[in-house]
Design an enzyme around this catalytic site. Structure first.
Site, mmCIF file in Angstrom:
data_model
loop_
_atom_site.group_PDB
_atom_site.id
_atom_site.type_symbol
_atom_site.label_atom_id
_atom_site.label_comp_id
_atom_site.label_asym_id
_atom_site.label_seq_id
_atom_site.Cartn_x
_atom_site.Cartn_y
_atom_site.Cartn_z
ATOM 1 N N LYS A 113 -24.532 -9.639 112.994
ATOM 2 C CA LYS A 113 -23.844 -10.322 113.633
ATOM 3 C C LYS A 113 -23.398 -11.189 112.874
ATOM 4 C CE LYS A 113 -24.505 -8.694 118.217
ATOM 5 N NZ LYS A 113 -24.614 -9.640 119.403
ATOM 6 N N LYS A 195 -27.168 3.569 114.408
ATOM 7 C CA LYS A 195 -26.520 3.487 115.577
ATOM 8 C C LYS A 195 -25.632 4.220 116.205
ATOM 9 C CE LYS A 195 -28.364 1.387 119.803
ATOM 10 N NZ LYS A 195 -27.695 -0.447 119.680
ATOM 11 N N LYS A 198 -21.006 0.363 120.598
ATOM 12 C CA LYS A 198 -20.122 0.045 121.281
ATOM 13 C C LYS A 198 -18.497 -0.284 120.827
ATOM 14 C CE LYS A 198 -22.656 -2.702 124.140
ATOM 15 N NZ LYS A 198 -22.880 -3.970 125.533
#
Ligand code: TRP
Length: 331
Positions: A113, A195, A198
């Site tokens: 992140k 993966k 979203k």
């Protein structure tokens, strides 16, 4: 015998994908029958990256409605919004004093992140795992169902719990992660080594729970496979493996059974079948979510009941913690 306590949470950020559905949400309905469950909308975690306030509030409600639509029953478990329970932040503060900066810097998700939001590497982002530890430990949880990407956070939660218990005496139950074996990891339809996320920029990579039937089928039709046309799961065929995993998860069968079902069929037919299966499963959930979102009074009362239950449990643990560490509690 007392029921085991289960804790899980999902962030109301971004659109949920079928990965979230298979990995977490769908199982909550099953777990609420077996365990004493606390399920939260983790809005405090969500603000570690920038959120538009109106979107955050809307998504929090959409998420709650989604759980209810999936069969989560507010009479059976505590479904609540994290920020409404002040003890999460309070316990996080105490646990911060038992957590080292170095170990937070080494967390995989923090590194990912930080790279992605290089202009906003805030303290909350680094503290994210400690807040998660507070969530879990506050309820004396035994079990934490999570996707594979969150297991490192449950590990650090265990470490922190043990550290606290060693320093101040037995206080926290040491929780265990419960990783979904099948379908725990749904990969991107465009890059099956990544993966499903979203927040993928490629809109064809992820299937969202809010997608309509045509969109779902179109995305599966465009899914990446490979040149050899056998429908089998193997490390050399990550795209096909992912589609088989998705199909198996939605049909409630094993990957081997799915392989058998599609033996000798072509990719076109296979992809269409996966898309149809997913769309069919999601249609009733989407309709129920929409109905619930129109009934704001009911939603508010369900979340209020959950918050009251969570508050009681949280207050009990936090008082114990404050007593153990030597905070003055008044006369
Ligand atoms: N970090 C989790 C996720 O993004 C959400 C979460 C917050 C959570 N607190 C938790 C999950 C406690 C399990 C237990 O998926």
């Amino acid at each position: 015998m007392e029921k085991k306590i289960m804790y899980s949470a999902v962030q109301p950020s971004g659109n949920l994908t079928i990965g979230n559905y298979v990995g977490t949400i769908r199982n909550w309905t099953r777990y609420q029958e077996e365990y004493d469950c606390f399920f939260a909308m983790a809005d405090m975690h969500a603000i570690t990256v920038r959120q538009d306030p109106a979107d955050l509030r809307r998504r929090t409600l959409e998420l709650a409605a989604l759980y209810l639509a999936c069969g989560v029953d507010p009479n059976k478990c505590a479904l609540y919004v994290q920020s409404r329970i002040p003890q999460h932040a309070e316990l996080c503060w105490v646990l911060n004093t038992l957590t080292y900066v170095g170990e937070m810097e080494r967390m995989t998700q923090f590194k990912d992140k930080s790279a992605k939001h290089a202009d906003n590497i805030n303290m909350g982002l680094m503290d994210y795992p400690v807040l998660m530890a507070a969530d879990i430990l506050l309820y004396q949880s035994d079990l934490v169902p999570v996707g594979i990407d969150q297991t490192q956070h449950v590990e650090i939660t265990r470490d922190i719990a043990v550290r606290f218990n060693n320093r101040y005496g037995e206080t926290f139950r040491v929780p265990q992660a419960l990783i979904q074996k099948q379908g725990a990891k749904i990969m991107s339809l465009q890059d099956p080594l990544k993966k499903m996320s979203k927040s993928d920029e490629n809109l064809n990579a992820s299937v969202f729970l809010s997608d309509d039937k045509d969109t779902i089928i179109r995305k599966f039709k465009r899914a990446v496979t490979d040149s050899d046309s056998r429908i089998v799961a193997s490390a050399e065929k990550p795209g096909v493996t992912n589609l088989l995993t998705i199909y198996a998860s939605f049909a409630g069968i094993t990957v081997e059974e799915a392989e058998k079902q599609f033996e000798g069929r072509g990719y076109g037919e296979f992809k269409l079948a996966v898309g149809e299966r997913v769309a069919e499963t999601l249609a009733p959930v989407q309709a129920e979510q929409k109905r619930l979102l129109a009934d704001k009074g009911y939603l508010a009362s369900a979340l209020q009941a959950g918050a009251e239950r969570a508050y009681k449990a949280a207050r009990k643990t936090l008082s114990k913690v404050h007593r153990k560490i030597g905070f003055y509690l008044g006369e």
